[in-house]
Write a protein that holds these residues in place. Structure first.
Motif, PDB file in Angstrom:
ATOM      1  N   HIS A 135       0.838  -1.205   0.000  1.00 52.03           N
ATOM      2  CA  HIS A 135       0.000   0.000   0.000  1.00 52.03           C
ATOM      3  C   HIS A 135       0.877   1.262   0.000  1.00 52.03           C
ATOM      4  CE1 HIS A 135      -3.291   2.706   0.984  1.00 52.03           C
ATOM      5  NE2 HIS A 135      -2.562   3.164   2.003  1.00 52.03           N
ATOM      6  N   ASN A 136       1.886   1.282   0.861  1.00 48.15           N
ATOM      7  CA  ASN A 136       2.743   2.465   0.953  1.00 48.15           C
ATOM      8  C   ASN A 136       3.623   2.625  -0.276  1.00 48.15           C
ATOM      9  OD1 ASN A 136       1.594   3.255   3.326  1.00 48.15           O
ATOM     10  ND2 ASN A 136       3.207   2.427   4.623  1.00 48.15           N
ATOM     11  N   ILE A 137       3.991   1.530  -0.916  1.00 42.98           N
ATOM     12  CA  ILE A 137       4.745   1.638  -2.175  1.00 42.98           C
ATOM     13  C   ILE A 137       3.868   2.267  -3.252  1.00 42.98           C
ATOM     14  CG2 ILE A 137       5.727   0.291  -4.086  1.00 42.98           C
ATOM     15  CD1 ILE A 137       6.883  -1.610  -1.914  1.00 42.98           C
ATOM     16  N   GLU A 138       2.601   1.822  -3.331  1.00 43.85           N
ATOM     17  CA  GLU A 138       1.686   2.427  -4.308  1.00 43.85           C
ATOM     18  C   GLU A 138       1.572   3.927  -4.071  1.00 43.85           C
ATOM     19  OE1 GLU A 138      -2.929   2.476  -5.871  1.00 43.85           O
ATOM     20  OE2 GLU A 138      -2.426   1.120  -4.223  1.00 43.85           O
ATOM     21  N   GLU A 139       1.391   4.310  -2.814  1.00 45.04           N
ATOM     22  CA  GLU A 139       1.302   5.735  -2.501  1.00 45.04           C
ATOM     23  C   GLU A 139       2.603   6.462  -2.817  1.00 45.04           C
ATOM     24  OE1 GLU A 139      -1.887   6.278   1.071  1.00 45.04           O
ATOM     25  OE2 GLU A 139       0.171   5.831   1.644  1.00 45.04           O
ATOM     26  N   ALA A 140       3.734   5.860  -2.489  1.00 37.20           N
ATOM     27  CA  ALA A 140       5.030   6.508  -2.708  1.00 37.20           C
ATOM     28  C   ALA A 140       5.264   6.812  -4.180  1.00 37.20           C
ATOM     29  CB  ALA A 140       6.157   5.638  -2.164  1.00 37.20           C
ATOM     30  N   ILE A 141       4.797   5.941  -5.031  1.00 34.57           N
ATOM     31  CA  ILE A 141       5.006   6.121  -6.468  1.00 34.57           C
ATOM     32  C   ILE A 141       4.143   7.251  -7.020  1.00 34.57           C
ATOM     33  CG2 ILE A 141       4.704   5.030  -8.737  1.00 34.57           C
ATOM     34  CD1 ILE A 141       5.469   2.349  -7.328  1.00 34.57           C
ATOM     35  N   TRP A 142       2.866   7.311  -6.628  1.00 28.75           N
ATOM     36  CA  TRP A 142       1.932   8.223  -7.284  1.00 28.75           C
ATOM     37  C   TRP A 142       1.390   9.362  -6.440  1.00 28.75           C
ATOM     38  CZ3 TRP A 142       1.317   2.865  -8.549  1.00 28.75           C
ATOM     39  CH2 TRP A 142       1.730   2.561  -9.841  1.00 28.75           C
ATOM     40  N   LEU A 143       1.418   9.261  -5.115  1.00 29.22           N
ATOM     41  CA  LEU A 143       0.763  10.290  -4.306  1.00 29.22           C
ATOM     42  C   LEU A 143       1.427  11.662  -4.358  1.00 29.22           C
ATOM     43  CD1 LEU A 143      -1.357   9.874  -1.317  1.00 29.22           C
ATOM     44  CD2 LEU A 143       0.372  11.664  -1.182  1.00 29.22           C
ATOM     45  N   PRO A 144       2.750  11.766  -4.314  1.00 29.48           N
ATOM     46  CA  PRO A 144       3.320  13.123  -4.365  1.00 29.48           C
ATOM     47  C   PRO A 144       2.864  13.920  -5.593  1.00 29.48           C
ATOM     48  CG  PRO A 144       4.979  11.593  -3.611  1.00 29.48           C
ATOM     49  CD  PRO A 144       3.793  10.765  -4.063  1.00 29.48           C
ATOM     50  N   GLN A 145       2.841  13.312  -6.758  1.00 29.17           N
ATOM     51  CA  GLN A 145       2.380  14.016  -7.963  1.00 29.17           C
ATOM     52  C   GLN A 145       0.881  14.300  -7.880  1.00 29.17           C
ATOM     53  OE1 GLN A 145       4.248  15.327 -10.361  1.00 29.17           O
ATOM     54  NE2 GLN A 145       2.428  16.165 -11.327  1.00 29.17           N
ATOM     55  N   TRP A 146       0.116  13.335  -7.413  1.00 31.86           N
ATOM     56  CA  TRP A 146      -1.336  13.473  -7.277  1.00 31.86           C
ATOM     57  C   TRP A 146      -1.683  14.624  -6.332  1.00 31.86           C
ATOM     58  CZ3 TRP A 146      -4.483  12.837  -2.942  1.00 31.86           C
ATOM     59  CH2 TRP A 146      -5.847  12.711  -3.185  1.00 31.86           C
ATOM     60  N   SER A 147      -0.884  14.832  -5.291  1.00 29.45           N
ATOM     61  CA  SER A 147      -1.183  15.857  -4.283  1.00 29.45           C
ATOM     62  C   SER A 147      -1.037  17.282  -4.824  1.00 29.45           C
ATOM     63  CB  SER A 147      -0.278  15.679  -3.058  1.00 29.45           C
ATOM     64  OG  SER A 147       1.044  16.098  -3.330  1.00 29.45           O
ATOM     65  N   LYS A 148      -0.441  17.448  -5.981  1.00 26.18           N
ATOM     66  CA  LYS A 148      -0.214  18.787  -6.557  1.00 26.18           C
ATOM     67  C   LYS A 148      -1.417  19.327  -7.316  1.00 26.18           C
ATOM     68  CE  LYS A 148       4.710  18.019  -6.931  1.00 26.18           C
ATOM     69  NZ  LYS A 148       5.848  17.844  -7.819  1.00 26.18           N
ATOM     70  N   GLN A 149      -2.574  18.700  -7.171  1.00 30.60           N
ATOM     71  CA  GLN A 149      -3.766  19.109  -7.919  1.00 30.60           C
ATOM     72  C   GLN A 149      -4.495  20.297  -7.303  1.00 30.60           C
ATOM     73  OE1 GLN A 149      -6.274  15.818  -9.318  1.00 30.60           O
ATOM     74  NE2 GLN A 149      -4.750  14.473  -8.375  1.00 30.60           N
ATOM     75  N   GLY A 150      -3.971  20.855  -6.218  1.00 28.38           N
ATOM     76  CA  GLY A 150      -4.612  21.997  -5.579  1.00 28.38           C
ATOM     77  C   GLY A 150      -5.888  21.610  -4.847  1.00 28.38           C
ATOM     78  N   LEU A 151      -5.856  20.497  -4.163  1.00 30.85           N
ATOM     79  CA  LEU A 151      -7.031  20.001  -3.466  1.00 30.85           C
ATOM     80  C   LEU A 151      -7.205  20.707  -2.125  1.00 30.85           C
ATOM     81  CD1 LEU A 151      -6.241  16.241  -4.065  1.00 30.85           C
ATOM     82  CD2 LEU A 151      -7.748  17.693  -5.415  1.00 30.85           C
ATOM     83  N   LYS A 152      -8.458  20.920  -1.747  1.00 26.47           N
ATOM     84  CA  LYS A 152      -8.743  21.583  -0.474  1.00 26.47           C
ATOM     85  C   LYS A 152      -8.349  20.708   0.708  1.00 26.47           C
ATOM     86  CE  LYS A 152     -12.599  24.208  -2.329  1.00 26.47           C
ATOM     87  NZ  LYS A 152     -14.029  24.441  -2.315  1.00 26.47           N
ATOM     88  N   PHE A 153      -8.498  19.410   0.560  1.00 26.27           N
ATOM     89  CA  PHE A 153      -8.257  18.503   1.691  1.00 26.27           C
ATOM     90  C   PHE A 153      -6.896  17.823   1.644  1.00 26.27           C
ATOM     91  CE2 PHE A 153     -10.717  16.379  -1.589  1.00 26.27           C
ATOM     92  CZ  PHE A 153      -9.966  15.247  -1.854  1.00 26.27           C
ATOM     93  N   GLN A 154      -6.083  18.127   0.641  1.00 26.20           N
ATOM     94  CA  GLN A 154      -4.763  17.501   0.537  1.00 26.20           C
ATOM     95  C   GLN A 154      -3.730  18.551   0.180  1.00 26.20           C
ATOM     96  OE1 GLN A 154      -3.435  14.247   0.910  1.00 26.20           O
ATOM     97  NE2 GLN A 154      -1.529  15.307   0.564  1.00 26.20           N
ATOM     98  N   LYS A 155      -2.839  18.830   1.102  1.00 26.58           N
ATOM     99  CA  LYS A 155      -1.744  19.755   0.858  1.00 26.58           C
ATOM    100  C   LYS A 155      -0.745  19.081  -0.083  1.00 26.58           C
ATOM    101  CE  LYS A 155       2.318  21.349   3.361  1.00 26.58           C
ATOM    102  NZ  LYS A 155       3.271  20.358   2.910  1.00 26.58           N
ATOM    103  N   ALA A 156      -0.218  19.841  -1.017  1.00 25.06           N
ATOM    104  CA  ALA A 156       0.809  19.303  -1.909  1.00 25.06           C
ATOM    105  C   ALA A 156       2.018  18.883  -1.081  1.00 25.06           C
ATOM    106  CB  ALA A 156       1.207  20.338  -2.956  1.00 25.06           C
TER     107      ALA A 156
END
Length: 162
Positions: free
Chosen positions: A15-36
């Motif tokens: 699970h954490n490997i999946e997040e490590a690969i894609w979450l940092p880029q995904w977090s840059k979408q300017g989401l209200k509930f997720q800080k980049a």
């Protein structure tokens, strides 16, 4: 139970490997509930949390009579079940776009962790009060720890402007 704890470690690692690969880029979408978050920040936090999860399994395996070890492990099991739903499933539904960690959360963390919890109930190792209390305590502790870990991870970021 020892073998089941190993499956927990495998599930949270994938699970954490999946997040490590894609979450940092995904977090840059300017989401209200997720800080980049930068890869360094996230990877550092993910490594620490994964290590804590492994420690919880280790303590549960090697100190089976310890209530603290049991509650810590059960708390991680419950927190990772909740984590699959909030934020991963909820973010995917709200955004109508895949949130990294959803597949491994739904297909690994929830079924494996629920199976372990079920076996712990059957073995009379835990009750509902212990499950709920430990899940809340570990979950809140992890939520409080994550921003601090991101800050530490940022300190380890090297800027290579030349």
């Amino acid at each position: 139970m020892e073998a089941l704890a190993v499956f927990f470690c495998l599930a949270i690692t994938l699970h954490n490997i999946e997040e490590a690969i894609w979450l940092p880029q995904w977090s840059k979408q300017g989401l209200k509930f997720q800080k980049a978050v930068t890869p360094n920040e996230f990877h550092f936090a993910m490594l620490v949390i994964t290590a804590l999860a492994y420690l919880s399994a280790f303590f549960f395996i090697f100190f089976p009579q310890s209530n603290f070890a049991k509650w810590l492990f059960v708390g991680f099991l419950g927190a990772m079940i909740i984590n699959a739903v909030f934020p991963h499933l909820l973010a995917t539904i709200i955004m109508k776009k895949y949130a990294p960690g959803l597949v491994t959360g739904l297909l690994l963390n929830i079924p494996i962790n629920c199976f372990i919890i079920q076996r712990m109930f059957e073995a009379h190792l835990i009750g509902w009060t212990e499950l709920l209390f430990s899940t809340i305590m570990v979950g809140l502790s992890l939520l409080a720890l994550i921003p601090f870990l991101f800050k530490l991870g940022k300190m380890f970021t090297f800027n290579s402007k030349t």
